[in-house]
Write a protein that holds these residues in place. Structure first.
Motif, PDB file in Angstrom:
ATOM      1  N   UNK A 237      15.040  11.617  -3.027  1.00 18.23           N
ATOM      2  CA  UNK A 237      14.684  10.272  -2.577  1.00 18.23           C
ATOM      3  C   UNK A 237      13.207  10.028  -2.847  1.00 18.23           C
ATOM      4  N   UNK A 238      12.885   8.936  -3.534  1.00 20.67           N
ATOM      5  CA  UNK A 238      11.509   8.608  -3.900  1.00 20.67           C
ATOM      6  C   UNK A 238      11.108   7.298  -3.234  1.00 20.67           C
ATOM      7  N   UNK A 239       9.960   7.308  -2.567  1.00 18.68           N
ATOM      8  CA  UNK A 239       9.437   6.114  -1.907  1.00 18.68           C
ATOM      9  C   UNK A 239       7.980   5.902  -2.327  1.00 18.68           C
ATOM     10  N   UNK A 240       7.525   4.658  -2.335  1.00 21.10           N
ATOM     11  CA  UNK A 240       6.149   4.316  -2.690  1.00 21.10           C
ATOM     12  C   UNK A 240       5.487   3.601  -1.527  1.00 21.10           C
ATOM     13  N   UNK A 241       4.231   3.972  -1.253  1.00 17.45           N
ATOM     14  CA  UNK A 241       3.443   3.314  -0.212  1.00 17.45           C
ATOM     15  C   UNK A 241       2.191   2.740  -0.863  1.00 17.45           C
ATOM     16  N   UNK A 242       1.991   1.439  -0.731  1.00 22.74           N
ATOM     17  CA  UNK A 242       0.801   0.772  -1.257  1.00 22.74           C
ATOM     18  C   UNK A 242      -0.337   0.982  -0.256  1.00 22.74           C
ATOM     19  N   UNK A 243      -1.400   1.657  -0.712  1.00 26.88           N
ATOM     20  CA  UNK A 243      -2.520   1.989   0.175  1.00 26.88           C
ATOM     21  C   UNK A 243      -3.702   1.034   0.050  1.00 26.88           C
TER      22      UNK A 243
END
Length: 267
Positions: A237-243
């Motif tokens: 499972x791959x997730x992206x968080x915009x920082x």
């Protein structure tokens, strides 16, 4: 073993270590640093990890990618035991980088930079730049984990792996480090201009690869590598968080949401 293992990845300066320091305070999360294990007081090889950090800085000073990659290999060889120990402490294991994810990004890029085939006097200079006691520890680990007394030989061989097709490289890394892919990967994403500003504000010297061009290429490769892994390893499972323009607390909250999502997908 932990209920879920998740790797936190992203370009230098994105804030991985800062976020992990905050999340380590939680009772349900154990944190492992794939490269700088000595930042975890529970790490079983903290002294050796600190010595390897010094060797990495010496490689940065000399600007020789072969030495940098040799040290990276030796650092990642410490990950498996640290992961297994941490997995017994908490239901969720969160790692700062991962030895089967980040090398897929970095090794092909480092391989393209390795133009000089001969070390000249840089290997001897590299040893002299390290504290004597730490150099002895690095030398012993080089023989034990790398199977050689020559760091240039090890670095050259690992750089060769960077020319392999990605599936072959992944297999080689898994066999070398004795670890498997985590259940999830969370990519912390940040514009390069902001990441570069953060790296230059650090107290320590900048690393060999902390340049605008390299960080930009690395950011693109993280996206490409994780897209490929998500397609070929459907269990991942791959997730992206915009920082961008977010505080540590805000990024931490988004990471926790991603962990919850990853945990739910496994049930």
């Amino acid at each position: 073993m932990s209920e879920v293992r998740v790797a936190l990845v992203g370009i230098d300066g994105v804030g991985k270590t800062t976020v992990l320091h905050r999340l380590r305070e939680r009772d349900d999360i154990a944190v492992v640093h794939a490269v700088r294990g000595h930042e975890d007081p529970n790490d079983p090889s903290a002294d050796l990890s600190a010595a390897l950090a010094g060797a990495s800085s010496a490689a940065d000073d000399l600007g020789r990618v072969q030495l940098k990659v040799a040290v990276l290999y030796l650092q990642l060889c410490l990950f498996g035991p640290a992961e297994r120990q941490a997995a017994r402490r908490r239901p969720t294991l969160l790692t700062d980088r991962h030895p089967l994810v980040d090398p897929l990004v970095y090794l092909p890029m480092f391989a393209s930079l390795a133009r000089d085939a001969e070390p000249g006097g840089d290997v001897e200079a590299w040893w002299h730049k390290q504290e004597p006691g730490e150099a002895n520890a690095v030398r012993d680990w080089l023989r034990a984990a790398g199977g050689t007394a020559d760091p240039w030989e090890l670095g050259t061989e690992v750089l060769r792996w960077g020319t392999l097709p990605s599936h072959e490289l992944l297999g080689r890394l898994g066999r070398s480090f004795g670890v498997t892919l985590p259940e999830g990967v969370v990519l912390l994403d940040l514009p390069v201009t902001q990441a570069l500003r953060r790296t230059r504000e650090r107290a320590r010297d900048s690393e060999l690869h902390e340049t605008r061009a390299f960080l930009s290429a690395t950011r693109q490769r993280y996206v490409a590598v994780l897209d490929r892994l998500a397609q070929t390893r459907t269990e991942l499972s791959v997730r992206r968080v915009d920082c961008a323009d977010r505080s540590v607390d805000e990024v931490g909250a988004h990471v926790l949401d991603a962990l919850d999502t990853i945990a739910r997908t496994r049930k």
